[in-house]
Design an enzyme around this catalytic site. Structure first.
Site, PDB file in Angstrom:
ATOM      1  N   TYR A 104     -10.913   9.834 -10.211  1.00  7.74           N
ATOM      2  CA  TYR A 104      -9.564  10.316  -9.713  1.00  7.74           C
ATOM      3  C   TYR A 104     -10.282  11.972  -9.902  1.00  7.74           C
ATOM      4  O   TYR A 104     -10.688  12.317 -10.528  1.00  7.74           O
ATOM      5  CB  TYR A 104      -8.421  10.756 -10.169  1.00  7.74           C
ATOM      6  CG  TYR A 104      -7.396   9.230 -10.185  1.00  7.74           C
ATOM      7  CD1 TYR A 104      -6.609   9.036  -8.354  1.00  7.74           C
ATOM      8  CD2 TYR A 104      -7.064   8.772 -11.511  1.00  7.74           C
ATOM      9  CE1 TYR A 104      -6.900   7.781  -8.687  1.00  7.74           C
ATOM     10  CE2 TYR A 104      -6.634   7.518 -11.005  1.00  7.74           C
ATOM     11  CZ  TYR A 104      -5.655   7.316  -9.631  1.00  7.74           C
ATOM     12  OH  TYR A 104      -5.041   5.732  -9.538  1.00  7.74           O
ATOM     13  N   GLY A 282       0.160  -4.132  -4.007  1.00  7.08           N
ATOM     14  CA  GLY A 282       0.980  -3.629  -4.432  1.00  7.08           C
ATOM     15  C   GLY A 282       2.162  -2.698  -3.522  1.00  7.08           C
ATOM     16  O   GLY A 282       3.104  -3.465  -3.609  1.00  7.08           O
ATOM     17  N   ASP A 283       1.239  -1.661  -3.097  1.00  6.30           N
ATOM     18  CA  ASP A 283       2.130  -1.581  -2.032  1.00  6.30           C
ATOM     19  C   ASP A 283       2.452  -2.503  -0.984  1.00  6.30           C
ATOM     20  O   ASP A 283       3.527  -2.193  -0.202  1.00  6.30           O
ATOM     21  CB  ASP A 283       1.380  -0.287  -1.168  1.00  6.30           C
ATOM     22  CG  ASP A 283       0.716   0.777  -2.336  1.00  6.30           C
ATOM     23  OD1 ASP A 283       1.764   1.073  -3.798  1.00  6.30           O
ATOM     24  OD2 ASP A 283      -0.295   1.682  -2.385  1.00  6.30           O
TER      25      ASP A 283
END
Length: 342
Positions: A104, A282-283
């Site tokens: 990230y 998952g989304d």
């Protein structure tokens, strides 16, 4: 069709071509995505009126992120402009026994410093039927956690159904902080979605001998913790995806659901998936289940729609699920042959 609002962070994704490691890459593939944005795209693809709310920098990269959503028929009129930057994440896609890796670079992103006054939630939620958020958003920053609760209060004031995908990210916050923040936010949630790791790390419920690393599943223990979660938070539905991780390339994929009112527990069909890109899996599952429930399907049929939608997403590069409603319905109906459509 229903109006659905989602809120969170959209990011610039830079991924290595093919299955290269970071150290091998001389270039990156570019796309945009993020938990709640991906859900909005799925719902727009299925014909619902989907809107995504966030804050992006007032520069060309921010505009590119918004354009990526508009291209997929997601409403963006309430996206705020300002702040320092768009968050970035780097993805190295794994294969076989080598896991994928995410790095990230999202500190000080526009949405992480956004304030409630950046948004008119009364207008945003006007006519809305459903609001969806994930545990990623309050994990981004303390400001984002405050913003999330303000949005939830506004949604509940209008009687809107709220869903949450717990989505624990250990690179963003500790389990201790997640439980403190998310336990408070659960008072606003009607439909709780997650997996075995999310339930344990975010809410403190561990399903028996289930092992998130090996993918070993113990279904009876899921029913037990779902009942405990409903008793504590009064969720209408508790839903978990079930991933059997044989390797980074091959997974078993199914899900289970518990209905508070009927006290029924249901386990879906299982798909054996050869993975192209598991990011956003998952989304896409959450988006499919929400679609099914909004369509008026039974909770069992809604779960089957979500599992099939997500199985298909695992075959598509990028964050977003680009399948149509008919694609999902064909798979639910049993056509998983992969034959060329001519």
């Amino acid at each position: 069709m229903a109006k659905v609002v989602t809120m969170g962070e959209i990011m610039l994704r830079l991924s290595t071509p093919g299955f290269e490691k970071f150290i091998q890459a001389d270039e990156f593939d570019v796309c945009y995505g993020g938990g709640e944005a991906n859900v909005a795209v799925s719902l727009a693809n299925y014909g619902h009126d989907a809107e995504f709310v966030t804050k992006v920098p007032n520069n060309p990269i921010g505009e590119c992120a918004v354009a990526a959503l508009r291209k997929m028929n997601v409403q963006t009129k309430n996206i705020a402009k300002g702040g320092e930057r768009l968050g970035i994440y780097f993805l190295e896609t794994g294969a076989s026994m080598r896991a994928s890796n995410v790095v990230y670079d999202r500190a000080h992103s526009s949405i992480s410093t956004a304030k409630p006054e950046d948004f008119d939630f009364d207008a945003i939620f006007e006519g809305a039927d459903w609001f969806h958020f994930t545990g990623i958003t309050p994990a981004i920053s303390d400001d984002a956690a405050v913003l999330t609760e303000v949005a939830l209060k506004a949604a509940k004031k209008k009687g809107i159904t709220v869903s949450c995908d717990l989505n624990f990210r250990k690179k963003l916050w500790s389990s201790e902080k997640a439980q403190k923040i998310m336990t408070n936010l659960m008072q606003y949630v009607d439909v709780c979605i997650g997996n075995e790791e999310d339930a344990e790390k975010v809410l403190g419920f561990k399903p028996g001998n289930t092992d998130v690393t090996s993918g070993k599943l113990e279904l009876d223990s899921y029913k037990d913790i779902f009942e405990q979660m409903v008793a504590k938070f009064n969720f209408k539905y508790v839903i978990s995806s079930l991933r059997e991780s044989y390797s980074a390339s091959d997974n078993g994929w199914s899900a289970c659901i518990y209905d508070r009112d009927s006290k029924e527990f249901y386990h879906s069909r299982k798909y054996e998936v050869r993975i192209v890109d598991r990011v956003g899996g998952g989304d896409s599952f959450a988006g499919g289940v929400i679609c099914g429930l909004l369509d008026g399907k039974s909770f069992k049929d809604a779960l089957e729609f979500g599992v099939a939608a997500s199985a298909l997403k695992h075959t598509i590069p990028g964050d977003m699920n680009l399948v149509s409603r008919s694609d999902v319905e064909n798979l639910v109906g049993g056509d998983g042959s992969g034959r060329v459509q001519r």
